[in-house]
Design an enzyme around this catalytic site. Structure first.
Site, mmCIF file in Angstrom:
data_model
loop_
_atom_site.group_PDB
_atom_site.id
_atom_site.type_symbol
_atom_site.label_atom_id
_atom_site.label_comp_id
_atom_site.label_asym_id
_atom_site.label_seq_id
_atom_site.Cartn_x
_atom_site.Cartn_y
_atom_site.Cartn_z
ATOM 1 N N CYS A 159 -27.062 34.072 12.581
ATOM 2 C CA CYS A 159 -26.742 32.640 12.666
ATOM 3 C C CYS A 159 -28.000 31.775 12.643
ATOM 4 C CB CYS A 159 -25.902 32.375 13.907
ATOM 5 S SG CYS A 159 -26.565 33.093 15.424
HETATM 6 N N1 LIG Z 1 -21.129 34.640 17.915
HETATM 7 C C1 LIG Z 1 -21.865 34.254 16.880
HETATM 8 O O1 LIG Z 1 -22.139 33.051 16.704
HETATM 9 C C2 LIG Z 1 -22.361 35.244 15.886
HETATM 10 C C3 LIG Z 1 -22.145 36.589 16.023
HETATM 11 N N2 LIG Z 1 -22.643 37.464 15.099
HETATM 12 C C4 LIG Z 1 -22.486 38.891 15.258
HETATM 13 O O2 LIG Z 1 -21.121 39.239 15.219
HETATM 14 C C5 LIG Z 1 -20.899 40.366 16.064
HETATM 15 C C6 LIG Z 1 -19.815 39.988 17.060
HETATM 16 O O3 LIG Z 1 -20.308 38.908 17.851
HETATM 17 P P1 LIG Z 1 -19.378 38.057 18.808
HETATM 18 O O4 LIG Z 1 -18.049 37.879 18.210
HETATM 19 O O5 LIG Z 1 -20.154 36.892 19.201
HETATM 20 O O6 LIG Z 1 -19.254 39.054 20.061
HETATM 21 P P2 LIG Z 1 -18.080 39.176 21.122
HETATM 22 O O7 LIG Z 1 -18.714 39.803 22.305
HETATM 23 O O8 LIG Z 1 -17.375 37.887 21.277
HETATM 24 O O9 LIG Z 1 -17.091 40.207 20.455
HETATM 25 C C7 LIG Z 1 -17.473 41.489 20.126
HETATM 26 C C8 LIG Z 1 -16.252 42.366 19.962
HETATM 27 O O10 LIG Z 1 -16.756 43.654 19.616
HETATM 28 C C9 LIG Z 1 -15.952 44.635 20.214
HETATM 29 N N3 LIG Z 1 -16.771 45.803 20.560
HETATM 30 C C10 LIG Z 1 -17.680 45.927 21.521
HETATM 31 N N4 LIG Z 1 -18.249 47.148 21.477
HETATM 32 C C11 LIG Z 1 -17.646 47.796 20.474
HETATM 33 C C12 LIG Z 1 -17.757 49.091 19.942
HETATM 34 N N5 LIG Z 1 -18.619 49.962 20.437
HETATM 35 N N6 LIG Z 1 -16.991 49.427 18.880
HETATM 36 C C13 LIG Z 1 -16.120 48.538 18.375
HETATM 37 N N7 LIG Z 1 -15.963 47.297 18.872
HETATM 38 C C14 LIG Z 1 -16.715 46.951 19.892
HETATM 39 C C15 LIG Z 1 -15.304 44.028 21.412
HETATM 40 O O11 LIG Z 1 -14.008 44.452 21.202
HETATM 41 P P3 LIG Z 1 -12.961 44.995 22.243
HETATM 42 O O12 LIG Z 1 -11.967 43.908 22.117
HETATM 43 O O13 LIG Z 1 -12.595 46.292 21.667
HETATM 44 O O14 LIG Z 1 -13.501 45.096 23.608
HETATM 45 C C16 LIG Z 1 -15.432 42.519 21.216
HETATM 46 O O15 LIG Z 1 -14.191 41.889 21.001
HETATM 47 C C17 LIG Z 1 -22.234 40.698 16.712
HETATM 48 O O16 LIG Z 1 -22.876 41.701 15.984
HETATM 49 C C18 LIG Z 1 -22.993 39.402 16.608
HETATM 50 O O17 LIG Z 1 -24.372 39.626 16.607
HETATM 51 C C19 LIG Z 1 -23.289 37.020 13.984
HETATM 52 C C20 LIG Z 1 -23.533 35.698 13.792
HETATM 53 C C21 LIG Z 1 -23.124 34.701 14.767
HETATM 54 C C1 LIG Z 2 -26.639 31.650 21.954
HETATM 55 C C2 LIG Z 2 -26.961 33.108 21.737
HETATM 56 O O1 LIG Z 2 -27.110 33.865 22.664
HETATM 57 N N1 LIG Z 2 -27.081 33.505 20.468
HETATM 58 C C3 LIG Z 2 -27.368 34.862 20.098
HETATM 59 C C4 LIG Z 2 -27.478 34.945 18.613
HETATM 60 C C5 LIG Z 2 -26.162 34.982 17.937
HETATM 61 C C6 LIG Z 2 -25.795 36.310 17.376
HETATM 62 O O2 LIG Z 2 -24.711 36.765 17.601
HETATM 63 O O3 LIG Z 2 -26.735 36.973 16.711
HETATM 64 P P1 LIG Z 2 -26.665 37.423 15.207
HETATM 65 O O4 LIG Z 2 -26.614 36.186 14.424
HETATM 66 O O5 LIG Z 2 -27.900 38.234 15.023
HETATM 67 O O6 LIG Z 2 -25.504 38.289 14.949
HETATM 68 C C7 LIG Z 2 -28.701 35.373 20.628
HETATM 69 O O7 LIG Z 2 -29.600 34.602 20.868
HETATM 70 O O8 LIG Z 2 -28.841 36.610 20.684
#
Ligand SMILES: NC(=O)C1=CN([C@@H]2O[C@H](COP(=O)(O)OP(=O)(O)OC[C@H]3O[C@@H](n4cnc5c(N)ncnc54)[C@H](OP(=O)(O)O)[C@@H]3O)[C@@H](O)[C@H]2O)C=CC1
Ligand SMILES: CC(=O)N[C@@H](CCC(=O)OP(=O)(O)O)C(=O)O
Length: 354
Positions: A159
């Site tokens: 992000c």
């Molecule tokens: N939030 C953001 O703005 C952004 C996020 N990302 C990336 O997207 C991914 C998800 O982030 P985000 O949605 O914020 O995280 P969350 O913590 O909100 O959700 C992660 C989900 O992953 C599941 N999970 C955890 N461990 C495992 C595992 N070992 N195997 C399968 N599923 C698992 C959990 O599911 P369960 O329901 O099974 O417990 C949970 O619902 C991360 O890699 C993050 O870096 C990328 C860009 C931006």
């Molecule tokens: C506010 C906050 O904690 N943001 C996360 C970055 C968001 C994320 O999920 O990281 P990726 O874009 O690499 O998947 C952090 O700083 O680690």
């Protein structure tokens, strides 16, 4: 044509944004959404915003549930993604990984910044970098491979790297920049995922702004890789009391030789030309600066440009929605390209005006 899709980690914040987008997508057919902790629960029990849009219930994680999919979106933490990607590819399924596991091309760099061993470094070269405005040829290659019967692997950009690199790339690629580039970026709390921590709990995050990961944040090498500026990025993220949004302010010292005499009008024209074919990036008129509220819920990136008073520094400011252009929207944009669809398919909604 319909393309069968699944989302792993669909109960998380990035995962549910994928559900929101894919349930409205005209070509992807969302069949499987997984969550271990919520297996058996209807999606709308947890997220009533989607009532009337999906009847799906969460299923436990596992390859069996995904076997019929053409495309799987991994919205799981880093390390959890790389434990699943090789088997999905072997099953002939194209993977759009939202985690950081396949973004860094050098496994040593990954292992240093993520403090974990990479279990499939052989796939790093195969992975297309999922930031279409800057790595279109990667995605075109992945599309070609998929058409030839080889599933694609797309490592969607992070992000902060997305917001920052879109703000910096036109000037960097035009060789206008010298020295160290400083980035101050602000993120909403959904960027930290669904689980509240001592940093993200409402009572700590509300009415407060803090810098974190100062000098140590794992997005530093990713931004350096994207911009081709090894060792030249100083990146400081901040957490702000917003749900969605990233505002990235990038300070780009102008190279004395190449940028000499460049006016803000010249640089603005350079940016407009650079993004002329990229419908999701809007370069704002000179004098306007972006705000996160103007992109929330959309796949847009707004960029504002100004010169420092001394005229030796370009200040480029970008705003994205971390969950959309910074995560789910970008992943769908990449999937559209890989499956031969117009890149904006299913992503044309504007942000909420107020
Ligand atoms: N939030 C953001 O703005 C952004 C996020 N990302 C990336 O997207 C991914 C998800 O982030 P985000 O949605 O914020 O995280 P969350 O913590 O909100 O959700 C992660 C989900 O992953 C599941 N999970 C955890 N461990 C495992 C595992 N070992 N195997 C399968 N599923 C698992 C959990 O599911 P369960 O329901 O099974 O417990 C949970 O619902 C991360 O890699 C993050 O870096 C990328 C860009 C931006
Ligand atoms: C506010 C906050 O904690 N943001 C996360 C970055 C968001 C994320 O999920 O990281 P990726 O874009 O690499 O998947 C952090 O700083 O680690």
């Amino acid at each position: 044509m319909s393309i069968k899709a699944g989302i792993v980690g669909a109960a998380g914040f990035a995962g549910i944004e994928l559900v929101r987008i894919l349930t409205e997508h005209p070509t992807f057919e969302l069949n499987v959404v997984t969550s271990d902790s919520l297996a058996g629960t209807p999606v709308t029990d947890l997220y009533p915003a989607l009532l009337g849009h999906t009847d799906l219930a969460f299923e436990p994680h596992g390859l069996d549930a995904l076997a019929e999919c053409d495309a799987v979106f991994l919205a799981v933490p880093h390390t959890a993604a790389m434990s699943q990607v090789p088997a999905l590819l072997e099953a002939g399924i194209s993977v759009f990984d939202l985690s950081a596991d396949y973004r860094l091309k050098d496994a040593d760099v990954y292992e240093r910044w993520y403090a974990t061993r990479h279990t499939s470094p052989g796939l790093l070269e195969k992975a297309a970098f999922g930031l279409p405005e800057l790595f279109a040829s990667d995605l075109v290659r992945a599309a070609g491979e998929r058409k030839a019967g080889h599933p694609a692997l797309v490592a969607c950009a992070g992000c902060y790297p997305t917001a920052t690199s879109l703000a910096a790339a036109p000037a960097v690629r035009a060789r206008l920049v010298s020295g160290t580039v400083i980035v101050d970026a602000v993120s909403g709390v959904t960027g930290a995922g669904k689980k509240a921590t001592e940093r993200t709990h409402f009572c700590f995050a509300n009415e407060s702004v803090e810098a974190y990961g100062v000098g140590t944040h794992r997005h530093t090498p990713e931004i350096e890789q994207i911009l081709g500026l090894p060792g030249r990025i100083v990146f400081t993220p901040h957490l702000a009391p917003l749900n969605r949004g990233i505002l990235s302010t990038v300070y780009l010292p102008l190279d004395a030789e190449h940028a000499k005499g460049s006016s803000i009008e010249d640089i603005h024209a350079l940016y407009e030309g650079f993004y002329a074919d990229d419908g999701f990036v809007q370069v704002l008129p000179i004098g306007s600066m972006p705000k996160t509220g103007s992109v929330a819920g959309s796949n847009s990136c707004h960029i504002g440009l100004a010169l420092s008073q001394a005229g030796d520094m370009l200040i480029a400011v970008s705003a994205i929605d971390n969950l959309c252009k910074g995560a789910a929207g970008q992943a769908v944009q990449c999937a559209n390209i890989v499956f031969g669809l117009p890149e904006a398919t299913g992503l044309s909604a504007s942000a909420l005006p107020v």
